[in-house]
Design an enzyme around this catalytic site. Structure first.
Site, PDB file in Angstrom:
ATOM      1  N   GLY A  51       0.663  -1.102   0.126  1.00 10.19           N
ATOM      2  CA  GLY A  51       0.196   0.098  -0.098  1.00 10.19           C
ATOM      3  C   GLY A  51       0.725   1.220   0.006  1.00 10.19           C
ATOM      4  O   GLY A  51       0.515   2.255  -0.525  1.00 10.19           O
ATOM      5  N   CYS A  52       1.804   1.204   1.147  1.00  5.76           N
ATOM      6  CA  CYS A  52       2.679   2.323   0.817  1.00  5.76           C
ATOM      7  C   CYS A  52       3.365   2.772  -0.211  1.00  5.76           C
ATOM      8  O   CYS A  52       3.729   3.684  -0.808  1.00  5.76           O
ATOM      9  CB  CYS A  52       3.878   2.207   2.074  1.00  5.76           C
ATOM     10  N   THR A  53       3.855   1.657  -1.127  1.00  4.39           N
ATOM     11  CA  THR A  53       4.666   1.633  -2.113  1.00  4.39           C
ATOM     12  C   THR A  53       3.601   2.405  -3.360  1.00  4.39           C
ATOM     13  O   THR A  53       3.920   2.992  -4.283  1.00  4.39           O
ATOM     14  CB  THR A  53       5.047   0.391  -2.713  1.00  4.39           C
TER      15      THR A  53
END
Length: 153
Positions: free
Chosen positions: A43-45
């Site tokens: 998700g962060c990527t």
């Protein structure tokens, strides 16, 4: 979450190159300050890469993008290099800014309760005032939502 219409807390943190940055140095610009849980997670990527893709449109609107997590400077450097991220990532290993912005909270994952960073994004105006605040954002959609928020100003 901090309230809309309040002054954003100033801070000084190191970026992915170890250079110190303060919120006050961005006076006169809009700041998209987003807090995320961890470098190199799916998700962060996705969120970071989407912010990177939209950066020219943010820049055109006089805005800068700054990501904050409790990961180390070295972790941020690897994350930036792996995905070619063209914006600043700040390291808050002591959680001072994360807590000042009220994004360190209880999280439930598969029934287990832990403390962690709740994915949150603030839009701060040229005078350092919070004009938009989004809590528990969807990682992939957040950059587009922020572009819409800036365009609506």
């Amino acid at each position: 979450m901090l309230e809309i219409g309040t002054k954003a807390p100033d801070f000084t943190l190191p970026d992915q190159n170890g250079v110190e940055h303060s919120l006050s140095e961005y006076a006169g610009k809009k700041v998209i300050l987003y807090f995320y849980p961890k470098d190199n997670t799916p998700g962060c990527t996705k969120q970071a890469c989407n912010f990177g893709e939209l950066l020219p449109q943010f820049t055109e609107k006089g805005a800068v993008v700054i990501g904050v997590s409790k990961d180390s400077v070295a972790s941020h450097k690897k994350f930036e290099e792996k995905y070619g991220l063209p914006f600043t990532l700040l390291s808050d290993t002591e959680r001072k800014v994360i807590e000042a912005y009220d994004v360190w909270k209880e999280k439930k994952n598969y029934g287990k309760v832990t403390m962690g960073v709740v994915r949150t994004t603030y839009l701060i105006d040229e005078n350092g005032i919070i004009v938009k605040a989004f809590e528990k954002v969807k990682a992939a959609e957040n950059p587009n939502d922020m572009l819409e928020a800036i365009n609506a100003l």
